[in-house]
Design a protein around this motif. Sequence first.
Motif, PDB file in Angstrom:
ATOM      1  N   LEU B 232       0.830  -1.207   0.000  1.00  0.00           N
ATOM      2  CA  LEU B 232       0.000   0.000   0.000  1.00  0.00           C
ATOM      3  C   LEU B 232       0.862   1.253   0.000  1.00  0.00           C
ATOM      4  N   GLU B 233       1.964   1.219   0.741  1.00  0.00           N
ATOM      5  CA  GLU B 233       2.860   2.385   0.730  1.00  0.00           C
ATOM      6  C   GLU B 233       3.383   2.628  -0.687  1.00  0.00           C
ATOM      7  N   TYR B 234       3.744   1.530  -1.361  1.00  0.00           N
ATOM      8  CA  TYR B 234       4.224   1.657  -2.740  1.00  0.00           C
ATOM      9  C   TYR B 234       3.139   2.230  -3.638  1.00  0.00           C
ATOM     10  N   GLU B 235       1.944   1.677  -3.528  1.00  0.00           N
ATOM     11  CA  GLU B 235       0.847   2.077  -4.415  1.00  0.00           C
ATOM     12  C   GLU B 235       0.432   3.535  -4.177  1.00  0.00           C
ATOM     13  N   ILE B 249      -5.371   7.701 -13.228  1.00  0.00           N
ATOM     14  CA  ILE B 249      -5.249   6.341 -12.718  1.00  0.00           C
ATOM     15  C   ILE B 249      -6.180   5.440 -13.532  1.00  0.00           C
ATOM     16  N   ILE B 250      -5.673   4.297 -13.936  1.00  0.00           N
ATOM     17  CA  ILE B 250      -6.512   3.340 -14.660  1.00  0.00           C
ATOM     18  C   ILE B 250      -7.113   2.389 -13.639  1.00  0.00           C
ATOM     19  N   GLN B 251      -8.417   2.156 -13.714  1.00  0.00           N
ATOM     20  CA  GLN B 251      -9.048   1.190 -12.803  1.00  0.00           C
ATOM     21  C   GLN B 251      -8.633  -0.213 -13.225  1.00  0.00           C
ATOM     22  N   GLU B 252      -7.889  -0.879 -12.376  1.00  0.00           N
ATOM     23  CA  GLU B 252      -7.342  -2.183 -12.760  1.00  0.00           C
ATOM     24  C   GLU B 252      -6.961  -2.973 -11.512  1.00  0.00           C
ATOM     25  N   THR B 253      -6.642  -4.243 -11.721  1.00  0.00           N
ATOM     26  CA  THR B 253      -6.138  -5.083 -10.642  1.00  0.00           C
ATOM     27  C   THR B 253      -4.627  -5.142 -10.773  1.00  0.00           C
ATOM     28  N   ARG B 254      -3.937  -4.895  -9.672  1.00  0.00           N
ATOM     29  CA  ARG B 254      -2.475  -4.916  -9.689  1.00  0.00           C
ATOM     30  C   ARG B 254      -1.969  -5.946  -8.683  1.00  0.00           C
ATOM     31  N   GLY B 255      -0.921  -6.654  -9.079  1.00  0.00           N
ATOM     32  CA  GLY B 255      -0.359  -7.672  -8.195  1.00  0.00           C
ATOM     33  C   GLY B 255       0.856  -7.132  -7.465  1.00  0.00           C
ATOM     34  N   TRP B 256       0.986  -7.500  -6.203  1.00  0.00           N
ATOM     35  CA  TRP B 256       2.162  -7.100  -5.417  1.00  0.00           C
ATOM     36  C   TRP B 256       3.272  -8.114  -5.635  1.00  0.00           C
ATOM     37  N   ASP B 257       4.449  -7.628  -5.978  1.00  0.00           N
ATOM     38  CA  ASP B 257       5.625  -8.485  -6.153  1.00  0.00           C
ATOM     39  C   ASP B 257       6.535  -8.263  -4.949  1.00  0.00           C
ATOM     40  N   GLU B 258       6.541  -9.257  -4.052  1.00  0.00           N
ATOM     41  CA  GLU B 258       7.261  -9.128  -2.781  1.00  0.00           C
ATOM     42  C   GLU B 258       8.761  -8.901  -3.000  1.00  0.00           C
ATOM     43  N   GLU B 259       9.337  -9.634  -3.974  1.00  0.00           N
ATOM     44  CA  GLU B 259      10.779  -9.522  -4.182  1.00  0.00           C
ATOM     45  C   GLU B 259      11.192  -8.180  -4.760  1.00  0.00           C
ATOM     46  N   LYS B 260      10.448  -7.758  -5.783  1.00  0.00           N
ATOM     47  CA  LYS B 260      10.795  -6.485  -6.422  1.00  0.00           C
ATOM     48  C   LYS B 260      10.284  -5.288  -5.630  1.00  0.00           C
ATOM     49  N   GLY B 261       9.310  -5.547  -4.739  1.00  0.00           N
ATOM     50  CA  GLY B 261       8.760  -4.448  -3.945  1.00  0.00           C
ATOM     51  C   GLY B 261       7.927  -3.481  -4.767  1.00  0.00           C
ATOM     52  N   ILE B 262       7.240  -3.985  -5.792  1.00  0.00           N
ATOM     53  CA  ILE B 262       6.390  -3.111  -6.614  1.00  0.00           C
ATOM     54  C   ILE B 262       5.027  -3.768  -6.875  1.00  0.00           C
ATOM     55  N   THR B 263       4.067  -2.953  -7.322  1.00  0.00           N
ATOM     56  CA  THR B 263       2.812  -3.509  -7.816  1.00  0.00           C
ATOM     57  C   THR B 263       2.834  -3.372  -9.332  1.00  0.00           C
ATOM     58  N   SER B 264       2.240  -4.327 -10.039  1.00  0.00           N
ATOM     59  CA  SER B 264       2.171  -4.191 -11.495  1.00  0.00           C
ATOM     60  C   SER B 264       0.824  -4.691 -11.992  1.00  0.00           C
ATOM     61  N   SER B 265       0.447  -4.190 -13.165  1.00  0.00           N
ATOM     62  CA  SER B 265      -0.889  -4.439 -13.687  1.00  0.00           C
ATOM     63  C   SER B 265      -1.122  -5.916 -13.983  1.00  0.00           C
ATOM     64  N   MET B 266      -2.254  -6.465 -13.519  1.00  0.00           N
ATOM     65  CA  MET B 266      -2.602  -7.851 -13.819  1.00  0.00           C
ATOM     66  C   MET B 266      -3.678  -7.879 -14.894  1.00  0.00           C
ATOM     67  N   ARG B 267      -4.742  -7.127 -14.704  1.00  0.00           N
ATOM     68  CA  ARG B 267      -5.796  -7.045 -15.708  1.00  0.00           C
ATOM     69  C   ARG B 267      -6.690  -5.864 -15.369  1.00  0.00           C
ATOM     70  N   SER B 268      -7.375  -5.367 -16.410  1.00  0.00           N
ATOM     71  CA  SER B 268      -8.282  -4.268 -16.119  1.00  0.00           C
ATOM     72  C   SER B 268      -9.514  -4.881 -15.465  1.00  0.00           C
TER      73      SER B 268
END
Lengths: 94, 482
Positions: B232-235, B249-268
Amino acid sequence: MKITEQEVHSVAEIARLELTQEEGQKITHALQVILEQTEALKRLEISKVKPTVYVLPLQNVFSEDQLDKCLTQEQALGNAPEVEKGCFKVPRII
Amino acid sequence: MSTEYEVVIGLEVHAELKTKTKIFCSCPTEFGGEENTHVCPGCLGFPGTLPIMNKKAVEYAVRAGLALNCEIQEYSKFDRKHYFYPDLPTAYQISQFEFPICKAGYVEIAVNGKKKKIRLNRIHLEEDAGKLLHSGNSITSSQYSLADYNRSGMGLIELVSEPDLSSAEEARTYLEKLRAVLEYTGVSDVKMEQGSLRCDANISLRPVGSSKLGTKTEIKNMNSYRSLQRALEYEIERQREVLEEGGTIIQETRGWDEEKGITSSMRSKEEADDYRYFSDPDLPPIVLEPAWVEEIRASLPELPDAKKDRLVMELGLSEYDADIITGSRALADFFDKTVTLFNEPKTVANWVMGEYLRLLNAEGTEVQESKVSPEKMAALLKSQATGKISGKMAKAVFEEMFMTGKDPEKIIKEKGLVQISDTDALGEIVEKVLAANPQSVADYQAGKEKALGFLVGQVMKETKGQANPGVVNGLLKQKLTD
């Protein structure tokens, strides 16, 4: 109420149905007829009828929290087209 | 001039119910087990099978609802939520859409000493999906997937909060609070690492003062309290940057990547309508008898907030200590039981939060599995309180007791750990130490208080730590002022 061919095709898409242009037209027409028939219901006096979800007078059909026999892995996978490591092998879907 | 933004977060939490069997069939809910062996034609979605509602699952949902201050709904029913994915053998999930079993609850959280009420929109019952194992290194590089339906049809409650959370820390605190309440009520194991507690977050930013919500994203794949907070802090920062650069902001689902420490788009995000919900005709509605609800209410245990208040008001613990102890029911029960056997709450609290938690964390074990019982803990504390052993010895005994589960008396005997409190025996040693350290004696008599500490240390050394420091102190002072 009017239903469009476009609506039929988008519903078909999320239901994973493949419709040709011709089938789309046919189904749109058929659905239109059904919808027109349901329009007739609007002419009925229903202010005293409760909204009905279930037609059977049932409620609270419960089972106790008790274990029963499961299938064996062989039985469970018996109909699977492809099997690997005790699992159903399915196409990759993202 | 940069715009100030405020953060709006809502959480959707899934908790697996601790029933013996699945929600609509009689297969076990046990964790683990060979693939596809906890299944039957029902939870494999075979045609012709019928779901039957597990009564215990209804009871547990009501229990959770009552503990979370919800309005329990007399009438609730099930709907089918349609989507195609191989972990869902029927291509629909049985859930509750229009008429959930509980509505409008709340929990109270405290962040940085500030109390805040977080409202729950609803709690509803639903079934879990199976598990997909992906071949290859990741979902994107795999050629096919393997489906295991052992989890398919396990009972879940989904707890949906209102968007009342305004920071990553509040979100984490809220989730920890839910976890504690669900653990106390005994409806779920609430283990994030085993997936019996899962959490998705909806998050958006809006300019401070604006009443309109910003476009939200949904964050998934957060498998621990820490990753929830980090994600959440990242997002929050990601959305802030997009907005500050004038983007949308695009309404979408984003996955958290624990290793990279980022969220990235999974699907709208699919629109809710795409699920084509409709009533499940196979499951008759639930109509709750008020008497049953009251029976469940009466069986609720003391909940975390009430327990915390009691520890503070009646036992005199600090808010901070009470918070930690009541964070898990097992720990709180351990504390309570120990206090009934050794009635010095503050001492017990210090030991529970200090040595006990330290060793539990170091060994990665839980209170339930620990070899230390409240009886042994109390026996050890009594030995210390009566002066039989010193505080330092008690720590050593505790460590051995923690590892082996032996009785403290036995460990004390085996180690020959007996504190010397006898003034005659200690008197001799004190004399000896005073004679050997004339400088310190002179220093003390000249007003240097510190010298006393050094002399006490010397006596402890002589007795290999077995002298009672309190007695030694007294003896030294007496002899030095004589």
